[in-house]
Enzyme design. Sequence first.
Site, short mmCIF file in Angstrom:
data_model
loop_
_atom_site.label_atom_id
_atom_site.label_comp_id
_atom_site.label_asym_id
_atom_site.label_seq_id
_atom_site.Cartn_x
_atom_site.Cartn_y
_atom_site.Cartn_z
N HIS A 374 9.57 25.28 -5.11
CA HIS A 374 8.37 24.93 -4.34
C HIS A 374 7.24 24.34 -5.14
CE1 HIS A 374 9.20 26.43 -0.25
NE2 HIS A 374 10.05 27.22 -0.87
N LYS A 562 -7.08 24.40 3.35
CA LYS A 562 -5.90 24.82 2.59
C LYS A 562 -6.39 25.77 1.51
CE LYS A 562 -5.15 20.39 1.75
NZ LYS A 562 -3.73 20.09 1.90
N ARG A 563 -5.47 26.38 0.74
CA ARG A 563 -5.92 27.22 -0.35
C ARG A 563 -6.84 26.42 -1.28
NH1 ARG A 563 -3.75 32.53 -0.78
NH2 ARG A 563 -4.97 32.59 -2.69
N LYS A 568 -5.71 20.77 -5.66
CA LYS A 568 -5.91 20.28 -4.29
C LYS A 568 -7.24 19.52 -4.16
CE LYS A 568 -3.06 23.84 -1.98
NZ LYS A 568 -2.16 23.16 -1.03
N THR A 670 2.32 21.10 4.04
CA THR A 670 2.74 21.15 5.43
C THR A 670 1.52 21.01 6.34
OG1 THR A 670 2.68 23.56 5.27
CG2 THR A 670 4.85 22.50 5.16
N LYS A 674 0.92 19.07 10.15
CA LYS A 674 0.28 19.63 11.35
C LYS A 674 -0.81 18.68 11.87
CE LYS A 674 0.75 24.13 9.10
NZ LYS A 674 -0.01 25.10 8.27
C1 LIG Z 1 -0.12 25.21 6.99
C2 LIG Z 1 -0.93 26.24 6.33
C3 LIG Z 1 -1.10 26.22 4.96
C4 LIG Z 1 -0.54 25.13 4.08
O1 LIG Z 1 -1.46 24.09 4.00
P1 LIG Z 1 -1.36 22.91 2.91
O2 LIG Z 1 -2.38 21.94 3.37
O3 LIG Z 1 0.02 22.36 3.04
O4 LIG Z 1 -1.64 23.49 1.59
C5 LIG Z 1 -1.89 27.20 4.39
N1 LIG Z 1 -2.45 28.17 5.13
C6 LIG Z 1 -2.31 28.21 6.46
C7 LIG Z 1 -2.98 29.28 7.22
C8 LIG Z 1 -1.54 27.26 7.12
O5 LIG Z 1 -1.40 27.31 8.44
#
Ligand SMILES: *Cc1c(COP(=O)(O)O)cnc(C)c1O
Length: 848
Positions: A374, A562-563, A568, A670, A674
């Site tokens: 990952h 995101k985190r 990032k 991911t 979305k």
């Molecule tokens: C989808 C999701 C992530 C992953 O987000 P990235 O932008 O791909 O880092 C992290 N936290 C939550 C709550 C999510 O729904």
Amino acid sequence: MHTNSNLYCPENLPAQNMKPENITVTEFKEAFIAKIEAMHGKPLSQTSDREKFQALAALVRDLISKNLITTNSQRAKEHPKQVYYLSIEFLLGRLLETNLVNLGIRDTCAKALSLLGIELGTLIDQEEDAGLGNGGLGRLAACYLDSMAAIGLAGHGCGLRYRYGLFEQRIIGGYQHELPDNWLKDRSYVWEYRRPDEKVAVRFGGAVRVQTNGKTRFIHENYERVIAVPYDVPVAGYKNEIVNTLRLWSAEVDVSHHNCCIHGNDCNSVIGYKHGVESLTDILYPNDTHYEGKVLRLKQQYFLVSASLQSIMKSFRLHHHSLSELPDTIAVHINDTHPALAVPELMRILIDDCGLGWDDAWDLTVRTLSYTNHTVLPEALEKWPVGMMEHLLPRIYMIINEINERYCRQLWDKFPGDWDRIRSMAIIADNQVHMAHLAIAGSHSVNGVAEIHTQILKKSVMNNFYTHTPGKFTNVTNGITHRRWLLTANPMLADLITETIGPDWVEYPCNLAQLAPYAKDTGFLDTLANIKMHNKLKLAKYIKAKYNVVVDVKSIFDSHIKRIHAYKRQTLNVMHIMDLYNRLRENPNLDIVPRTFIFGGKAAPGYYRAKKTIKLINTLADKINNDKSIKDKIKVLFLENYNVSHAELIIPASDASEQISTASREASGTGNMKFMMNGAVTIGTLDGANIEIRNAAGADNIFVFGLSAEEVLNYYRYGGYNAWDIYNSDPRLKTVVDQLVNGFFPVDPDEFRTHHEALLRHNDEYFLLKDFASYVAAQCRLAEVYRDKYIWQKMCLMNIAHSGWFSSDRTFSEYAVDIWEMDQPVPIWRRCQPEDYERVMPEHDAYI
Ligand SMILES: *Cc1c(COP(=O)(O)O)cnc(C)c1O
């Protein structure tokens, strides 16, 4: 005590042969009232929303139970191949609405409740998020469960039932504070079944005695026994009556130790033992893509792996006679390296418990296991000290040692004298166990999670392994479940899609492509815009209520959620906002498209720089939101406690999706998918799945900027980057960087020193300065396009239309066919059409 089976009252269920999807509104209403009364011992009128939620969830679980029983009895007859997805995290979020949708009774339920004056949404909001994961990795595991059940394949999750999930984030004075996430307040989880009869024992510590009279035997002695009790969460498939299982293990004391206490032995040591055992599954480590070598974490990993494999092997032996059938009937998947001890644990079971010889055990192990990588971040690579492993897991360590010796011998035969190569591939080197190497050696398949990520694994990070066993390596680009992230999270958009192209897209998400011709239909584009506006109003209302900030719904909702992590690059986003703000202050009449910048995300509690980034965003927000001179043209918000439920609110309301990681660092992402599926336009680097999003949506429908992965990797390899040169050559950029520490913000001048030093003194490891100008330019292009409603809406539409490929149904179908070699047919449409593949993954496109 923990069990909630007493909530189960069969007489309140609708007729026995009733299928959940056939239940009528009246029947549902009656069943709900009966459930309320049986469960709480009082009439509906006296129950709180929380009590109503509990009863509704219990009723839905009853309905799922029926399907669970049928699914299991059918499988007991047919013995389909079973796959077990081992993951240290499952970020489920809420399940009530998902379960209602998957059972096909969402509308029935909503109508029944409204007859009672209850709004379904109110009860949905009562559910705590099950936050048993940090971010993308854990959410991916949850999406896969949904897809496996939807496709009808026998796929189960195995994880840990953490007493506390990922911490709850509070922002106080701009800083992150962490509160325990007490998601099991009610002691039990409405969806789970506690199954004490299926407990297994896991052993820690002690010593191994080798017995050599006759056949060699390994006797493990003086170990600590921890009991693993499974809690099964049913996972309902979409309108197909299939129910799979997510098995979460909880650590409990061994009752035989209790007896010692009762009989007058050393009670203190027993209490200490009890405390130690129960803390094993107490907390989820709040780290994302960062490895921490804590002994408790290693214990958790082995606990997960050992409990899962023991129970998998128990059920295997119940149904099959010969161990040689193992790889044909079972697949065990290792989600990142955290469950990599599955390799030696399966060896241990096959050798010590089943009596196989090494070679046979190894052959079965490798054919049964597969592994997903990952991340390529060096700080995320797990390496456990040999001493710790040997002390905690003596038998497992012996096996790892043997695997290592045989593996290195094999490499020596193939690459004689090439010490450097062998050393770089060894499972044990420098007194550490390299978990990724263990996982690769012990699996028949290794995959990355996006095209570019797999290419980087093959060409760089794992090149030696790829050269040795090229056939093992493959790519499976991540996906998300469109049932949660579109059908459920964005019901108005889902309805519009169904009205336009019919309902089949829910089963065949690549059918979304049939929306593309509507790009010319301004009426359709108007409707699309109206839906976005509706979702933005909903978010604006939430923001007003919670933060008392009024946002302009006509502004661009630009989301970066995101985190929080340096790679990032939330700070790059901040730097663009600072520059925009500087321009506005110079000229308050500057004609810009108003923007609402939305941030959300948690920082690991020990990650100093990430926590300072949160403070930086909040400080900037304070300054901008209170500056009357810029006439509300921009607003900045940090939404606290980002989790799945917040994502479901923010994403459908977003216009722009920030995916701006340093190229080569984000394996897939991911969140990007979305947003795309909800018609937000990506502004991003050519990193992770952004590349495939560009290919799918078309280069005209995304805003790309910045260094390529190849350029970044070359800088890492050969040097040649000088942050100071860029800083000195761009006055706008220089101003922004200086403002971090020159009193521009009303904080201690050292508050953002770390950021300043990272950019200049430490030569800007993530290339923010280098990418700044092209990022600002991309932001300008985005704003200009946004001014033209129809061009913008067309971009949104093209993203939605080509997002079907990113459904995890497609992802999972690839795993099922290419890696797990499932015997049940996976319909080709689940995998999308060949032309979809060609568009997203052009044959000869090399990204690095
Ligand atoms: C989808 C999701 C992530 C992953 O987000 P990235 O932008 O791909 O880092 C992290 N936290 C939550 C709550 C999510 O729904």
